[in-house]
Design a protein around this motif. Structure first.
Motif, short mmCIF file in Angstrom:
data_model
loop_
_atom_site.label_atom_id
_atom_site.label_comp_id
_atom_site.label_asym_id
_atom_site.label_seq_id
_atom_site.Cartn_x
_atom_site.Cartn_y
_atom_site.Cartn_z
N GLY A 156 1.15 -1.46 0.34
CA GLY A 156 0.56 0.02 0.15
C GLY A 156 0.96 1.30 -0.18
N LEU A 157 1.55 1.14 0.64
CA LEU A 157 3.08 2.03 0.39
C LEU A 157 3.52 2.79 -0.58
CD1 LEU A 157 4.14 2.29 4.53
CD2 LEU A 157 2.69 3.61 3.19
N THR A 158 3.85 1.77 -1.75
CA THR A 158 4.64 1.63 -2.27
C THR A 158 3.76 1.94 -3.34
OG1 THR A 158 5.62 0.02 -2.00
CG2 THR A 158 5.83 -0.26 -4.26
N PHE A 159 2.38 1.98 -3.69
CA PHE A 159 1.74 2.06 -4.27
C PHE A 159 1.31 3.63 -3.55
CE2 PHE A 159 -2.38 3.20 -6.08
CZ PHE A 159 -3.18 2.60 -6.25
N LEU A 160 0.79 3.72 -2.88
CA LEU A 160 0.69 5.64 -2.40
C LEU A 160 1.78 6.56 -2.70
CD1 LEU A 160 -1.22 5.71 0.57
CD2 LEU A 160 -1.90 6.33 -1.48
N ALA A 161 2.88 5.87 -2.75
CA ALA A 161 4.58 6.61 -3.06
C ALA A 161 4.77 7.08 -4.86
CB ALA A 161 5.74 6.26 -2.61
N ILE A 162 3.90 6.14 -5.81
CA ILE A 162 4.17 6.27 -7.09
C ILE A 162 3.12 6.69 -7.89
CG2 ILE A 162 4.28 4.90 -9.48
CD1 ILE A 162 6.02 2.63 -7.57
N ALA A 163 1.84 6.52 -6.79
CA ALA A 163 0.62 7.14 -7.60
C ALA A 163 0.37 8.86 -6.99
CB ALA A 163 -0.52 6.46 -7.20
N ALA A 164 0.93 9.12 -5.42
CA ALA A 164 0.41 10.13 -5.13
C ALA A 164 0.38 11.00 -6.05
CB ALA A 164 1.43 10.49 -3.67
N PRO A 165 1.47 11.59 -6.47
CA PRO A 165 1.66 12.75 -8.12
C PRO A 165 0.71 13.52 -8.51
CG PRO A 165 3.84 11.24 -7.55
CD PRO A 165 2.73 10.74 -6.79
N MET A 166 -0.41 11.90 -8.58
CA MET A 166 -1.52 12.70 -9.39
C MET A 166 -2.66 12.84 -8.61
SD MET A 166 -2.54 9.06 -11.53
CE MET A 166 -3.51 8.79 -10.42
N MET A 167 -2.45 12.77 -7.48
CA MET A 167 -3.32 13.54 -6.67
C MET A 167 -3.02 15.05 -6.29
SD MET A 167 -4.47 11.06 -3.96
CE MET A 167 -3.31 8.98 -3.76
N VAL A 168 -1.80 15.44 -6.39
CA VAL A 168 -1.49 16.30 -6.57
C VAL A 168 -1.26 17.21 -7.86
CG1 VAL A 168 0.78 18.58 -5.82
CG2 VAL A 168 -0.13 16.05 -4.38
N ILE A 169 -0.73 16.63 -9.24
CA ILE A 169 -0.59 17.34 -10.14
C ILE A 169 -1.41 16.73 -11.02
CG2 ILE A 169 1.40 17.59 -11.88
CD1 ILE A 169 3.05 17.29 -9.51
N PRO A 170 -1.54 17.78 -11.79
CA PRO A 170 -3.07 17.07 -12.85
C PRO A 170 -2.11 16.12 -13.93
CG PRO A 170 -3.53 19.35 -12.77
CD PRO A 170 -2.71 18.97 -11.86
N MET A 171 -2.04 14.93 -13.98
CA MET A 171 -1.48 14.12 -15.38
C MET A 171 -2.46 13.38 -15.80
SD MET A 171 1.85 13.11 -13.30
CE MET A 171 2.14 13.91 -11.79
N HIS A 172 -3.44 14.11 -17.02
CA HIS A 172 -4.09 13.88 -17.72
C HIS A 172 -3.32 12.27 -18.63
CE1 HIS A 172 -7.26 16.28 -16.06
NE2 HIS A 172 -6.00 17.06 -16.28
N ALA A 173 -2.34 12.22 -19.01
CA ALA A 173 -2.03 11.89 -20.32
C ALA A 173 -1.25 10.58 -20.06
CB ALA A 173 -1.00 12.71 -20.84
N ALA A 174 -0.68 10.10 -18.21
CA ALA A 174 -0.02 9.60 -17.45
C ALA A 174 -0.68 9.12 -16.55
CB ALA A 174 1.33 10.12 -17.14
N GLU A 175 -2.09 9.04 -16.13
CA GLU A 175 -2.57 8.27 -15.11
C GLU A 175 -2.51 7.20 -15.10
OE1 GLU A 175 -6.65 10.31 -14.86
OE2 GLU A 175 -5.56 12.84 -13.76
N ARG A 176 -3.14 6.76 -16.46
CA ARG A 176 -3.46 5.05 -16.83
C ARG A 176 -1.92 4.82 -16.72
NH1 ARG A 176 -7.13 1.79 -18.82
NH2 ARG A 176 -6.38 -0.33 -20.13
N GLY A 177 -0.66 4.29 -16.93
CA GLY A 177 0.32 4.34 -17.22
C GLY A 177 1.11 4.95 -15.22
N LEU A 178 0.52 5.43 -15.36
CA LEU A 178 1.33 5.74 -14.09
C LEU A 178 0.32 4.54 -12.64
CD1 LEU A 178 3.21 7.95 -12.26
CD2 LEU A 178 1.99 9.05 -11.08
#
Length: 95
Positions: free
Chosen positions: A28-50
């Motif tokens: 869970g911590l690994t998932f949050l560490a990698i996916a957390a930037p999506m919550m702060v910075i909008p990354m529409h193009a990279a969201e699925r890959g992230l």
């Protein structure tokens, strides 16, 4: 190999539970560490890959954590040896 005692079965149960819970936490911590930037910075193009990368990394970390915890457990296949000498005043059961 003989039958396991109740203490040995309890130790295996506790160790398996610890491996699973710590594996879930680390994953869970690994998932949050990698996916957390999506919550702060909008990354529409990279969201699925992230999200895919975070999920794969979390699964790998979970499996590695569970395997390493259970592999280090004394007695995977062998009976658990007692920690105390069998006779008071002796340094080991063989002496």
């Amino acid at each position: 190999m003989g039958r396991r005692t109740q203490a040995e079965r309890d130790a295996i149960t506790v160790e398996t539970g610890y491996a699973l819970v710590s594996g879930f936490l680390v994953a869970g911590l690994t998932f949050l560490a990698i996916a957390a930037p999506m919550m702060v910075i909008p990354m529409h193009a990279a969201e699925r890959g992230l999200l895919i990368g975070a999920t794969v990394a979390a699964l790998v970390v979970f499996v590695l954590r569970v395997v390493t915890v259970l592999w280090r457990f004394p007695g995977h296949g062998q009976p658990i040896k007692p920690g105390q000498p069998s006779q008071p005043g002796r340094t080991s059961p063989d002496s």
